[in-house]
Design a protein around this motif. Structure first.
Motif, PDB file in Angstrom:
ATOM      1  N   GLU A 144     -46.089  -8.957  23.159  1.00  0.00           N
ATOM      2  CA  GLU A 144     -47.373  -8.302  22.927  1.00  0.00           C
ATOM      3  C   GLU A 144     -47.276  -6.821  23.270  1.00  0.00           C
ATOM      4  OE1 GLU A 144     -51.103 -10.673  23.555  1.00  0.00           O
ATOM      5  OE2 GLU A 144     -49.898 -11.311  25.243  1.00  0.00           O
ATOM      6  N   HIS A 149     -43.942  -6.871  15.237  1.00  0.00           N
ATOM      7  CA  HIS A 149     -45.065  -7.768  15.491  1.00  0.00           C
ATOM      8  C   HIS A 149     -45.158  -8.809  14.385  1.00  0.00           C
ATOM      9  CE1 HIS A 149     -46.593  -5.821  18.907  1.00  0.00           C
ATOM     10  NE2 HIS A 149     -46.922  -4.695  18.313  1.00  0.00           N
ATOM     11  N   ARG A 196     -42.637 -11.055  27.854  1.00  0.00           N
ATOM     12  CA  ARG A 196     -44.050 -11.162  28.194  1.00  0.00           C
ATOM     13  C   ARG A 196     -44.257 -10.530  29.570  1.00  0.00           C
ATOM     14  NH1 ARG A 196     -45.677 -16.635  29.889  1.00  0.00           N
ATOM     15  NH2 ARG A 196     -44.828 -17.312  27.903  1.00  0.00           N
ATOM     16  N   VAL A 200     -47.630 -15.016  23.782  1.00  0.00           N
ATOM     17  CA  VAL A 200     -48.960 -14.921  24.376  1.00  0.00           C
ATOM     18  C   VAL A 200     -49.038 -15.773  25.640  1.00  0.00           C
ATOM     19  CG1 VAL A 200     -51.427 -15.211  23.919  1.00  0.00           C
ATOM     20  CG2 VAL A 200     -49.891 -14.548  22.087  1.00  0.00           C
ATOM     21  N   ASP A 205     -50.577  -6.019  18.563  1.00  0.00           N
ATOM     22  CA  ASP A 205     -49.960  -7.340  18.709  1.00  0.00           C
ATOM     23  C   ASP A 205     -50.894  -8.478  18.288  1.00  0.00           C
ATOM     24  OD1 ASP A 205     -51.580  -8.396  20.868  1.00  0.00           O
ATOM     25  OD2 ASP A 205     -50.616  -6.874  22.092  1.00  0.00           O
ATOM     26  N   SER A 255     -52.487 -11.021  19.717  1.00  0.00           N
ATOM     27  CA  SER A 255     -53.783 -11.361  20.304  1.00  0.00           C
ATOM     28  C   SER A 255     -54.788 -10.220  20.139  1.00  0.00           C
ATOM     29  CB  SER A 255     -53.636 -11.786  21.765  1.00  0.00           C
ATOM     30  OG  SER A 255     -53.009 -10.792  22.503  1.00  0.00           O
TER      31      SER A 255
END
Lengths: 329, 502
Positions: B39, B200, B216, B239, B430, B432
């Motif tokens: 992300e 992405h 992450r 995520v 990203d 989310s």
């Protein structure tokens, strides 16, 4: 607030986060003050300190307008010539009214009013060329710098003009509390300009335009008007400074008055922490910058260093100030 | 694939005692295409900047071809044969292709003068090797975005780069151009170049990479051969939770027409563009890069001068000569060029969020800014968009691209517009954050906003829009609705494949 989230390591973390760049000019002032006090016993005398403030007040004021212009990523080189031009016209009109039996009161109103009006129009003219004419501020004001000086010399026959009014001279020499009038005017203007820059919509737009004028345009800001106003404010402040300077000697020299003021005012702005590329700036920093220059001059005098060397020191300080800002940025 | 080209052991990086990368140990194999996903703010860019010498790590060590190395500056990386192709290209637009390819390593003739002939010849050879047709004497400013990227790659190849790092190379490319890029990458791989591919777009990662690494919150969470992981798994690992459906349900638009554009024309850019957008409707403008979609938006905003055509708001002609008029008419624009026209990087979160609507936060004739109101409104946006920033006073230059984009969007909707033109709203954002932006646009439409969505991502257009106008070379090629909005139809119209047939 922020310190807590970072998992405070106490004082060292606090020192790390301290915004040196923002206060660097204040720190420089304190250091310089301490050194000067140590080097010369005369330095700390109240008379000397007031004298320094009075001497720098004229260019410091202009520096405030200059700061606005520089924040928009512009520059105004015409301020020094404009000081001579509008006070020349002002004094000629003042004397004309006096000798025409107009009475001293009317003469003062006409003289001062004309000076302010010319400053306003000249600033507007600079701003107009920069915005509507889409010309580089450096070029525009380099041009008007020559124009204003030449007009002053022409109108005043390249000589000195002495005011016939004694009251006029009294304004500039008057003391209110411990400070003479120009110092109070400088402080008052700084307070007002600081509020405009940091508290009003115009101030926010000023920084936005200087930071990225495309973004400002897309954000529905009237970019041209913001710039125009900055140059006009500068023109008016130059007039105020010119009036006070003329009252100090009760005269104006068409060839000498205001010479080098553009550099002194720009230097005050830069030393005060406003980047020459614009986008942000500091009003009180500019005042401090002017005082720093004043103290340096004063010290060199007290230490009887040749006045011809003062320019060297001043120049090196300006370069040094910008160098330090670069390192921190 | 043989051996390890570059490896890191326990690499970490802190910015003013905030860790952004922690204990990352990776091995990059010689001759592979390695995908790195994560992300915004996961540490991808930081890691790449360490490998290319822009940052020095706070801890850990690097090994190149088995030997320990220290990369303190970009020049060190260049010497080792590591080249980074950044998102924002480092090309000088006034110079020619060959000038740029040899920038910093110019060929000299005897006497120290530039050997233009040799540089031109070598550039022609390189471009031919890469299978790209760009004249070497062309100025960069005359090239398309895709071509500029090819020049960047050519530059890296000319330096005989062993490791090529590509940061989001496809965000600005059309599907056709992406195909060309992928062919090129495969050719480079075949000739032994190792490539790190950051993106992405998980579908592309799946298509082109041999292995994928997932970051992450600054840590390496997984490394897998691409065959062993599905796109859904990748998204979930990134995520760290299950992802629900990407696009929110479409709302049916209301009857009332908010904005109507009739015969909008800007010579050489757009021709005779007409459409209506109703309350609650999301109208898509699809097409290839350069089809004139952004120009339509800029013309509506009064940034470009139209020679003919009119804009009607609620049925009445609107006079729009500049962005101020547009904002006053309640039309706001989220620009595609975040850095160039969207946000002020030297301004804080608050100052950016209220830049367009500042007038409404001003009190008294002095125009004093009500700072508390400003902060409260911004705080609301930060919550609604989940903007990650240290504080309201943080300058935007310290925010990740995705968070900058969210601030830009906050700035655009803060005045409460009735028409929003969102130009590539999820570029460089990203998964989310994308979802959040989709939900937000959908929610605004439900509240009655008329929205024009410009996007080069087909899925976005298909997933979000009630109606789609497909553009090509400044003209509207057709309008799609309902089930008609699908990839084939859009491509059919966008490429002009149907011209002459119908």
């Amino acid at each position: 607030m922020e310190g807590a989230t970072a998992g405070g390591t106490g004082v060292s973390a606090l020192l790390k986060r301290f915004d040196y760049q923002k206060y660097s000019s204040f720190i420089a002032l304190i250091v310089l003050f301490a050194i000067s006090a140590a080097l010369s016993p005369f330095f700390l005398r109240p008379g000397n300190l007031v004298n320094i403030l009075t001497q720098v007040s004229y260019t410091a004021m202009i520096g405030l307008g200059q700061a606005f212009v520089i924040i928009t990523a512009g520059i105004d080189l015409s301020v020094g010539s404009l000081v001579a031009f509008n006070s020349t016209v002002g004094l000629i009109l003042l004397n004309a009214v006096m000798s025409g039996n107009g009475g001293e009161g009317l003469a003062l109103v006409v003289g001062i009013g004309a000076t302010l009006a010319i400053g306003f129009v000249s600033g507007l003219f600079n701003g107009f060329l920069v915005t509507r004419g889409k010309l580089a501020p450096f070029i525009v004001t380099l041009g008007t710098m020559a124009v204003f000086r030449s007009l002053a010399l022409f109108i005043g026959d390249a000589g000195e003009i002495t005011s016939q009014s004694q009251t006029f001279a009294a304004i500039g020499l008057a003391n209110i509390l411990i400070f003479p009038v120009p110092v109070w005017v400088m402080l008052l203007l700084a307070a007002v300009m600081d509020i405009i820059l940091n508290r009003t919509r115009y101030g926010r737009y000023l920084s936005a335009v200087g930071s990225n004028s495309r973004v400002a345009l897309f954000a529905a800001i009237n970019v041209n008007r913001v710039k125009l106003v900055a140059y006009t404010i500068t023109g008016v402040i130059v007039s105020i400074s010119a009036i006070l300077l003329a009252t100090r000697f009760n005269a104006v020299s068409t060839s000498n008055t205001g010479v080098g003021y553009e550099l002194d005012s720009i230097a005050a702005v830069i030393i005060g922490g406003t980047p020459i590329t614009g986008g942000r700036g500091s009003i009180w920093g500019t005042i401090v910058g002017a005082i720093v220059l004043g103290i340096i001059n004063n010290m060199l005098n007290l230490l009887s260093v040749s006045p011809y060397l003062q320019g060297t020191v001043k120049g090196l300080v300006i370069i040094g100030a910008v160098y330090i800002q670069r390192q921190r940025a | 694939m043989s051996g390890v080209l570059l490896s890191t052991v326990g690499i970490g990086k802190e910015f003013s005692s905030v860790p952004v990368l922690a204990n990352v140990t990776i091995e990059i194999l010689s001759g592979e295409i390695l995908g790195i996903i994560g992300e915004n703010g996961a540490g991808k860019s930081t890691l790449m900047k360490i490998l290319s010498g822009v940052y020095t790590p706070s801890s850990g060590s690097l090994f190149f071809e088995g030997k320990p190395v220290v990369i303190n500056e970009p020049l060190d990386a260049k010497r080792l044969g590591i080249s980074l192709i950044p998102q924002e290209f480092n090309l000088i637009k006034e110079l020619t292709v060959y000038d740029n390819v040899f920038l910093g390593s110019e060929l000299r003739a005897r006497g120290g003068l530039l050997d233009t002939r040799a540089m031109k010849r070598r550039t022609t050879e390189l471009l031919a090797e890469l299978g790209v047709e760009i004249p070497p004497e062309e100025k960069i400013e005359n090239l398309s975005t895709a071509q500029k990227q090819m020049v960047e790659i050519c530059k890296a190849v000319s330096l005989e780069a062993k490791l090529l790092i590509m940061d989001e190379p496809t965000t600005v490319l059309t599907p056709y151009e992406i195909d060309i890029l992928f062919k090129l990458m495969r050719r480079l791989k075949a000739s032994g170049t190792t490539i790190i591919y950051i993106s992405h777009k998980l579908k592309e990662v799946k298509a082109i990479c041999d292995r994928v690494m997932i970051l992450r919150d600054g840590e390496l969470v997984d490394t897998r051969p691409i065959a062993d992981i599905t796109i859904t798994e990748m998204a979930q690992r990134m995520v760290g939770r299950e992802l629900s459906q990407v696009f929110p349900e479409k709302n049916p638009p209301e009857a009332e027409v908010v904005i109507e554009v009739r015969g909008l024309t800007v010579p050489g850019l757009i021709e005779d563009i007409s459409f209506q957008v109703r309350r609650g409707e999301i109208l898509g403008l699809a097409g290839l890069v350069g089809a004139g979609r952004t120009e339509v938006a800029e013309t509506i905003m009064g940034i470009r001068k139209r020679t003919s055509g009119e804009i009607l708001l609620h049925g009445k002609p609107a006079r729009i000569a500049n962005p101020r008029d547009a904002v006053r008419s309640s039309i706001n624009y989220l620009s595609e060029d975040r850095q160039g026209t969207g946000i002020l990087t030297s301004f804080s979160v608050v100052q950016n969020a209220t830049l367009v609507s500042l007038e409404s936060y001003c009190r008294s004739i002095l125009d004093l800014i009500d700072r508390r109101a400003e902060r409260e409104a911004t705080l609301g946006h930060m919550k609604r968009f989940s903007i990650k920033a240290r504080s309201l006073e943080t300058r935007l230059e310290f925010l990740s691209g995705g968070n900058q984009q969210k601030v830009s969007l906050a700035k655009t909707i803060d005045p409460g517009p009735s028409v929003l033109i969102a130009d590539e709203p999820t570029r460089g954002v990203d998964v989310s954050a994308k979802q959040e932006i989709y939900r937000l646009l959908s929610a605004l439409a439900r509240e009655g906003l008329a929205c024009i969505l410009i996007s080069s991502e087909q899925e976005e257009i298909i997933g979000m829009c009630n109606r789609v106008i497909v553009m090509k070379e400044g003209r509207a090629m057709g309008t799609l609705e309902g089930a008609g909005i699908n990839e084939e139809e859009i491509m059919f119209l966008a490429t002009g494949a149907g011209e002459g047939v119908r």
